[in-house]
Scaffold this motif. Sequence first.
Motif, short mmCIF file in Angstrom:
data_model
loop_
_atom_site.label_atom_id
_atom_site.label_comp_id
_atom_site.label_asym_id
_atom_site.label_seq_id
_atom_site.Cartn_x
_atom_site.Cartn_y
_atom_site.Cartn_z
N ALA A 31 -9.57 -10.44 35.90
CA ALA A 31 -8.81 -10.57 37.14
C ALA A 31 -8.14 -11.93 37.19
O ALA A 31 -8.58 -12.88 36.54
CB ALA A 31 -9.74 -10.41 38.35
N CYS A 32 -7.07 -11.99 37.97
CA CYS A 32 -6.33 -13.24 38.15
C CYS A 32 -5.89 -13.30 39.60
O CYS A 32 -5.40 -12.32 40.15
CB CYS A 32 -5.11 -13.25 37.24
N GLY A 33 -6.09 -14.45 40.23
CA GLY A 33 -5.63 -14.66 41.60
C GLY A 33 -4.51 -15.68 41.59
O GLY A 33 -4.74 -16.83 41.21
N SER A 34 -3.30 -15.27 41.99
CA SER A 34 -2.18 -16.20 41.97
C SER A 34 -1.03 -15.69 42.84
O SER A 34 -0.77 -14.49 42.89
CB SER A 34 -1.67 -16.40 40.54
N SER A 48 -5.80 -5.89 33.49
CA SER A 48 -6.20 -6.86 34.51
C SER A 48 -5.89 -6.37 35.92
O SER A 48 -5.07 -5.48 36.13
CB SER A 48 -5.45 -8.18 34.30
N LEU A 51 -4.70 -10.40 41.98
CA LEU A 51 -4.88 -10.62 43.41
C LEU A 51 -3.80 -11.59 43.85
O LEU A 51 -3.65 -12.67 43.26
CB LEU A 51 -6.26 -11.19 43.72
N MET A 101 -7.67 -14.94 49.49
CA MET A 101 -7.75 -14.87 48.03
C MET A 101 -9.03 -15.49 47.47
O MET A 101 -9.67 -14.90 46.60
CB MET A 101 -6.53 -15.53 47.37
N TYR A 102 -9.40 -16.66 47.94
CA TYR A 102 -10.57 -17.35 47.38
C TYR A 102 -11.85 -16.52 47.54
O TYR A 102 -12.56 -16.30 46.55
CB TYR A 102 -10.71 -18.74 48.00
N CYS A 105 -11.65 -13.39 45.18
CA CYS A 105 -11.92 -13.74 43.78
C CYS A 105 -13.40 -14.06 43.59
O CYS A 105 -14.01 -13.66 42.59
CB CYS A 105 -11.06 -14.92 43.35
N TYR A 109 -16.01 -12.30 41.01
CA TYR A 109 -16.67 -13.14 40.01
C TYR A 109 -18.18 -13.01 40.11
O TYR A 109 -18.88 -12.87 39.11
CB TYR A 109 -16.24 -14.59 40.17
N ARG A 114 -14.61 -11.34 35.32
CA ARG A 114 -14.16 -12.68 34.95
C ARG A 114 -12.66 -12.70 34.69
O ARG A 114 -12.03 -11.67 34.46
CB ARG A 114 -14.88 -13.14 33.66
N GLY A 115 -12.12 -13.91 34.67
CA GLY A 115 -10.76 -14.14 34.23
C GLY A 115 -10.80 -14.64 32.81
O GLY A 115 -11.86 -14.68 32.18
#
Length: 122
Positions: A31-34, A48, A51, A101-102, A105, A109, A114-115
């Motif tokens: 996963a990726c949060g951006s 993936s 987020l 978002m935080y 994620c 996690y 994981r990223g």
Amino acid sequence: MLLSEIKTILSAQVLTGEDDNALENIEINTACGSDLMSDVLAYVKDQSLLLTGLINSQVIRTAEMMDIIAICFVRGKSPAEDVISLAKQKGVIILATDLPMYPACGRLYQKGLRGRSHAQIL
């Protein structure tokens, strides 16, 4: 992690019309949060989940280029119908959660998703 598990962990709703049974068969590896699509282009691998709080068509186009399976819009944001339609056309599943978002994620996690590690990026 299965996309159905992610939906549950994030208390998310599916916006692309996929039913819950379809989510049972989709495996998400990272996963990726951006909110910066340039970062997504630089660091995200296929299989993936993205987020993001960015709800324009550029997110869908970025997902298509990077073979991102699903996008989860955070902070209670919901894209316009044209963005949802583009996602359906490109085969990208869209979820939406009220979580920021935080915490979103962090929950993923904590459950084992994981990223990419720094070593994998270099």
